[in-house]
Design an enzyme around this catalytic site. Structure first.
Site, PDB file in Angstrom:
ATOM      1  CB  VAL A  58       0.085  -2.914  -1.787  1.00 29.31           C
ATOM      2  CG1 VAL A  58      -0.370  -3.509  -0.461  1.00 29.31           C
ATOM      3  CG2 VAL A  58      -0.350  -1.461  -1.892  1.00 29.31           C
ATOM      4  CD  GLU A  59       2.550  -6.893   3.059  1.00 26.99           C
ATOM      5  OE1 GLU A  59       2.500  -8.029   3.570  1.00 26.99           O
ATOM      6  OE2 GLU A  59       2.860  -5.877   3.676  1.00 26.99           O
ATOM      7  CB  THR A  60      -1.411  -8.127  -1.234  1.00 29.11           C
ATOM      8  OG1 THR A  60      -1.777  -6.748  -1.168  1.00 29.11           O
ATOM      9  CG2 THR A  60      -1.457  -8.708   0.161  1.00 29.11           C
ATOM     10  CB  ALA A 137       2.818  -8.248   6.540  1.00 27.10           C
ATOM     11  N   GLY A 138       5.145  -7.984   5.055  1.00 26.01           N
ATOM     12  CA  GLY A 138       6.325  -7.713   4.232  1.00 26.01           C
ATOM     13  C   GLY A 138       7.341  -6.808   4.908  1.00 26.01           C
TER      14      GLY A 138
END
Length: 267
Positions: A58-60, A137-138
């Site tokens: 996940v991008e986070t 976001a990503g």
């Protein structure tokens, strides 16, 4: 003997999730960067049924995430539970530019015939939008550097369009800066490209030569005419075939294991 579910006993959103999960069968043991929402839900169904060794990032910054409950946002701490490591946004996206991400899986508000995705705003003026959306976001990184990209969203004429209002995520034809001309993504040195768009009506892919979207499969209970009527351009349906019916087990896993609380309102 496999048991099938009749059209009408599941929702279009559930069909979208299940057929998306099937699309991920070839990525067992591969690494994917997954967007929050329905892509994450479909990934969870796929991991339970078809590709348990798929690695989800996940991008986070959660690597090998395997949440026991579906999170409601990329900031939801449930994403961290069971993950191999928890870092931050840079660490979540760095594998893309290193060429390590086999596939990206995202949603959006609009998609055009070249697979470009808009998740930024609706309207003709960036400074005065008709509707401001969540933003990139990503998604731009995923579309720009993953080896291939899968997209999913509801199939509506206002969403599946000739040209997106704003190009958030690059598809096969992108704008060259500063000229503003549209060119093939490889002219800008971008790897990969979108492989398919899975909607609530069917599975769309991109022609090898023109890179324009066409209908590959329509879901049981759906007609190609419905897809044409809900698409904002004259989409090619000449290659379309009916998809295999949904299995009872697929629907059970979605409803009882992947999202028993119906967090994403698929039913």
């Amino acid at each position: 003997m496999a048991q099938f579910v009749r059209p009408g006993d599941y929702t279009p959103a559930e069909a979208m999730v299940i057929y998306s999960a099937r699309e991920l069968k070839n990525f067992d043991g591969k690494m994917g960067l997954i967007g929050i929402g329905l892509p994450l839900l479909a990934t969870q169904v796929a991991k339970k049924l078809y590709c348990p060794n798929m690695i989800m990032i996940v991008e986070t910054g959660q690597a090998d995430a395997n949440p026991i409950e579906i999170p409601i946002s990329i900031m939801d701490s449930r994403l961290t539970y069971g993950s191999s490591w928890q870092m931050g946004d840079p660490e979540g996206l760095f594998p893309l530019v290193r060429g390590e991400i086999d596939f990206g899986f995202i949603g959006g508000a609009q998609i055009d015939k070249y697979g470009n995705v808009n998740s930024t705003f609706i309207g003709s003026d960036y400074n005065k939008p008709a509707k401001r959306l969540a933003g990139t976001a990503g998604a731009v990184d995923i579309g720009g550097f993953a080896k291939t990209t899968i997209t999913t969203m509801h199939h509506q004429k206002r969403r599946v369009v000739e040209k997106v209002d704003y190009l958030t995520t690059p598809g096969w034809m992108v704008k060259k800066w500063p000229e503003g001309t549209w060119v093939r993504r490889e002219e800008l040195g971008l790897p990969g490209g979108p492989s398919c768009f899975i909607s609530t009506l069917g599975i769309m892919r991109y022609d090898d030569e023109t890179k324009i979207m066409y209908v590959d499969q329509y879901f049981p209970g759906v007609t190609v005419q419905q897809i044409k009527e809900n698409t904002g351009f004259d989409i090619d349906v000449s290659r379309a075939t009916e998809a295999e019916p949904i299995l009872v087990e697929e629907l059970r896993v979605l409803r009882e294991e992947a999202d028993p609380l119906n967090i994403y309102r698929t039913r």
